[in-house]
Enzyme design. Structure first.
Site, PDB file in Angstrom:
ATOM      1  N   PHE A   1     -32.592  19.156 -11.779  1.00 25.44           N
ATOM      2  CA  PHE A   1     -32.339  19.910 -12.878  1.00 25.44           C
ATOM      3  C   PHE A   1     -31.919  18.399 -13.443  1.00 25.44           C
ATOM      4  O   PHE A   1     -31.150  17.305 -12.911  1.00 25.44           O
ATOM      5  CB  PHE A   1     -31.692  20.777 -13.208  1.00 25.44           C
ATOM      6  CG  PHE A   1     -32.547  22.176 -12.548  1.00 25.44           C
ATOM      7  CD1 PHE A   1     -32.469  22.462 -11.212  1.00 25.44           C
ATOM      8  CD2 PHE A   1     -32.578  23.049 -13.557  1.00 25.44           C
ATOM      9  CE1 PHE A   1     -32.803  23.479 -11.349  1.00 25.44           C
ATOM     10  CE2 PHE A   1     -32.842  24.260 -13.550  1.00 25.44           C
ATOM     11  CZ  PHE A   1     -32.811  25.014 -11.752  1.00 25.44           C
TER      12      PHE A   1
ATOM     13  N   LYS B   1     -36.105  10.625 -13.226  1.00 27.52           N
ATOM     14  CA  LYS B   1     -35.088  11.398 -12.140  1.00 27.52           C
ATOM     15  C   LYS B   1     -36.116  11.447 -11.116  1.00 27.52           C
ATOM     16  O   LYS B   1     -35.502  11.683  -9.253  1.00 27.52           O
ATOM     17  CB  LYS B   1     -34.526  12.744 -13.040  1.00 27.52           C
ATOM     18  CG  LYS B   1     -33.147  12.659 -13.156  1.00 27.52           C
ATOM     19  CD  LYS B   1     -32.570  13.819 -13.744  1.00 27.52           C
ATOM     20  CE  LYS B   1     -31.298  13.964 -12.849  1.00 27.52           C
ATOM     21  NZ  LYS B   1     -30.525  15.024 -13.705  1.00 27.52           N
TER      22      LYS B   1
ATOM     23  N   ASN C   1     -16.978  20.142 -16.745  1.00 32.95           N
ATOM     24  CA  ASN C   1     -17.812  19.843 -17.324  1.00 32.95           C
ATOM     25  C   ASN C   1     -18.550  22.198 -17.814  1.00 32.95           C
ATOM     26  O   ASN C   1     -18.265  22.357 -17.206  1.00 32.95           O
ATOM     27  CB  ASN C   1     -19.485  19.323 -17.381  1.00 32.95           C
ATOM     28  CG  ASN C   1     -19.923  19.850 -15.520  1.00 32.95           C
ATOM     29  OD1 ASN C   1     -20.399  21.739 -15.698  1.00 32.95           O
ATOM     30  ND2 ASN C   1     -20.034  18.846 -14.462  1.00 32.95           N
TER      31      ASN C   1
ATOM     32  N   LYS D   1       1.953  14.878 -11.882  1.00 33.15           N
ATOM     33  CA  LYS D   1       1.545  14.871 -13.198  1.00 33.15           C
ATOM     34  C   LYS D   1       1.830  14.238 -14.509  1.00 33.15           C
ATOM     35  O   LYS D   1       2.586  13.973 -14.775  1.00 33.15           O
ATOM     36  CB  LYS D   1       2.776  16.745 -13.928  1.00 33.15           C
ATOM     37  CG  LYS D   1       1.931  17.580 -15.198  1.00 33.15           C
ATOM     38  CD  LYS D   1       2.713  18.472 -15.839  1.00 33.15           C
ATOM     39  CE  LYS D   1       2.377  19.064 -17.018  1.00 33.15           C
ATOM     40  NZ  LYS D   1       2.910  19.855 -17.424  1.00 33.15           N
TER      41      LYS D   1
ATOM     42  N   ASP E   1     -20.760  12.383 -12.411  1.00 38.15           N
ATOM     43  CA  ASP E   1     -20.787  11.481 -12.272  1.00 38.15           C
ATOM     44  C   ASP E   1     -19.756  11.011 -11.799  1.00 38.15           C
ATOM     45  O   ASP E   1     -20.296   9.863 -11.425  1.00 38.15           O
ATOM     46  CB  ASP E   1     -22.062  11.045 -13.274  1.00 38.15           C
ATOM     47  CG  ASP E   1     -22.853  11.863 -13.380  1.00 38.15           C
ATOM     48  OD1 ASP E   1     -23.239  12.305 -13.013  1.00 38.15           O
ATOM     49  OD2 ASP E   1     -23.473  11.972 -14.885  1.00 38.15           O
TER      50      ASP E   1
ATOM     51  N   LYS F   1     -34.647  10.279  -7.222  1.00 38.08           N
ATOM     52  CA  LYS F   1     -34.941  10.730  -5.942  1.00 38.08           C
ATOM     53  C   LYS F   1     -35.629  11.496  -5.449  1.00 38.08           C
ATOM     54  O   LYS F   1     -35.658  12.322  -4.425  1.00 38.08           O
ATOM     55  CB  LYS F   1     -33.401  11.871  -6.800  1.00 38.08           C
ATOM     56  CG  LYS F   1     -33.190  11.827  -7.911  1.00 38.08           C
ATOM     57  CD  LYS F   1     -31.807  12.043  -8.703  1.00 38.08           C
ATOM     58  CE  LYS F   1     -31.077  11.403  -9.572  1.00 38.08           C
ATOM     59  NZ  LYS F   1     -30.057  11.331  -9.831  1.00 38.08           N
TER      60      LYS F   1
END
Ligand SMILES: Cc1cc2nc3c(=O)[nH]c(=O)nc-3n(C[C@H](O)[C@H](O)[C@H](O)COP(=O)(O)O)c2cc1C
Length: 425
Positions: free
Chosen positions: A352, A366, A235, A320, A310, A370
């Site tokens: 965050f 969240k 990401n 490969k 995630d 959490k």
């Protein structure tokens, strides 16, 4: 366990006459196990605390104390050892040693050889708090910092004399990490991720001391999930927020456990603070979870600024992939923040929420899911917010339902406000 960054390195361990000399037995043993060559140099007074035979046995090498020994191993021993060393660490470093080193006094083997050293030097002061705070000792440490010597921050806690305060010699594992950090930094040089800005060496002062003696665990960057041997899912996280948090926490007196994945930047190191940062590189989300859970207990605060993937590929290919089309089955990765939240006990947890669109509802969800104390919510589609930028536009969402919307500010400014809020609560 062998450690690749220490394997084959010659580490000179200077031991001076402090009560913490006993801890250095474990340090030498850990260095040996890591594949390093440990060469112990003791002062006369250090020999009153630990017998040289202990160090000789643990290091597998003779211990040197006397500059004028009759049968030196090398012809001019202090010069030979100085040339051979990849790094020298003096631990515990007494006030006496620090004073001599800062003033260029060379009246025994350790002080003579250290003046001949061109390799990185680490000094771990350990002494009673009043001694450590004495203007003379502080000034001597600043002189050493100014000359590029790395000063390992002493720990706060119960001292051998019965007092509570700053001055404890860090644990051997922490010293090993400081050695690794220092060697890595030396290898990277000025063009590497770690920038040692020599112009700032003397000017390093703490911004505040509200995190003195506290440990902050910070996660940063993105994780990578293998598709095959050459490709991964990743990401856009740059690690800038995590780096800003680490720098801010260190400047406020904290020790930082920095668990980082793929990043474009690292916390900026300077001689006063880089060794307060324990660097733990990871690749995947599972590795990040394992590192967080392993180190959680040592932390007083946990700040999760990383962007862990995630999902991961259920069965990454060993070779490969060359097929025309590809179907991957992705499976859910562990939820690191939720696992940490479940085990956090009395620790403060900040997380965050990087969202697209109004981030507050997701942040509230969240936060509860959490078991976090604070969620930094931001809409990554807004200009000046999100991945890779130097600024952010965030809203703090607290457990009691309060929100604190903040204007656009640098990630470093945001880091300081976050540290204020988790400390206040
Ligand atoms: C029991 C005992 C413990 C000591 N612990 C320390 C200490 O932790 N830190 C320190 O700077 N000096 C400590 N000292 C004082 C040093 O041993 C003394 O300053 C000595 O001159 C240091 O010599 P060196 O630096 O050559 O090893 C201690 C002394 C004694 C008797």
């Amino acid at each position: 366990m062998e450690n690749t960054s220490l394997k084959g390195k010659c580490i000179v361990v200077g031991v001076t006459g402090g009560i913490a000399a006993y801890k250095i037995c474990t340090l030498v043993s850990l260095l040996k196990k890591s594949g390093a060559e440990a060469r112990v140099v003791m002062t006369e007074n250090a020999r009153r605390f630990v017998a040289p035979l202990t160090f000789e046995t643990l290091s597998g090498n003779p211990v040197i104390t006397d500059t004028f020994a009759e049968k030196p191993e090398w012809e001019v021993e202090h010069i030979a050892l100085a040339k051979r060393a990849d790094l020298v660490i003096v631990a515990p470093a007494t006030a006496n040693f620090i004073g001599k080193y800062a003033n260029g006094i060379a009246d025994d083997f350790l002080t003579t050889t250290i003046l001949a050293m061109t390799c990185p030097v680490l000094v771990a002061p350990a002494m009673n708090t009043a001694m450590l705070n004495h203007t003379a000792v502080r000034a001597n440490l600043n002189v050493l910092r100014g000359r590029g010597v790395h000063v390992v921050k002493p720990e706060t806690g119960r001292l051998a004399c019965g007092d509570e305060g700053e001055g404890r010699c860090p644990e051997p594992e922490t010293l090993v990490q400081a050695i690794i950090n220092c060697l890595n930094k030396a290898q990277l040089g000025d063009s590497g991720q770690w920038s040692a800005v020599s112009g700032q060496l003397n000017a390093q002062v703490k911004d505040k001391d509200d995190y003195d003696g506290k440990t902050v665990l910070i996660t940063a960057g993105g994780t990578r999930e293998d598709i095959d041997r050459v490709r991964y899912i990743g990401n856009y996280s740059s690690g800038k927020m995590g780096a800003a948090l680490a720098e801010a926490a260190i400047k406020r007196g904290a020790r930082v456990i920095y668990i980082y994945g793929a990043v474009n930047v690292m916390p900026r190191a300077d001689n006063n603070c880089d060794l307060c940062c324990e660097l733990i590189p990871v690749k995947s989300t599972v590795e990040m979870r394992d590192a967080v859970m392993k180190n959680l207990e040592r932390a007083d605060y946990i700040v999760m600024a990383a962007a862990p993937a995630d999902y991961r590929v259920e069965r990454p290919y060993d070779t490969k992939i060359k097929s025309e089309s590809l179907t991957l089955k992705l499976i859910k990765n562990p939820d690191i923040a939720a696992e940490a939240g479940a085990k956090k006990g009395g620790r403060k947890l900040a997380i965050f929420a990087a969202e697209t669109g109004d981030p507050v509802p997701a942040a509230v969800e969240k936060l509860n899911k959490k078991n976090a104390d604070l969620c930094v919510a931001n809409d990554v589609t807004r200009e000046g917010a999100g991945f890779g930028t130097d600024t952010n536009i965030a809203t703090f969402v607290f457990r009691d339902g309060r929100n604190e919307p903040l204007p656009m500010m640098t990630k470093r400014e945001l880091a300081d406000i976050l540290l204020d809020r988790v400390h206040e609560k």
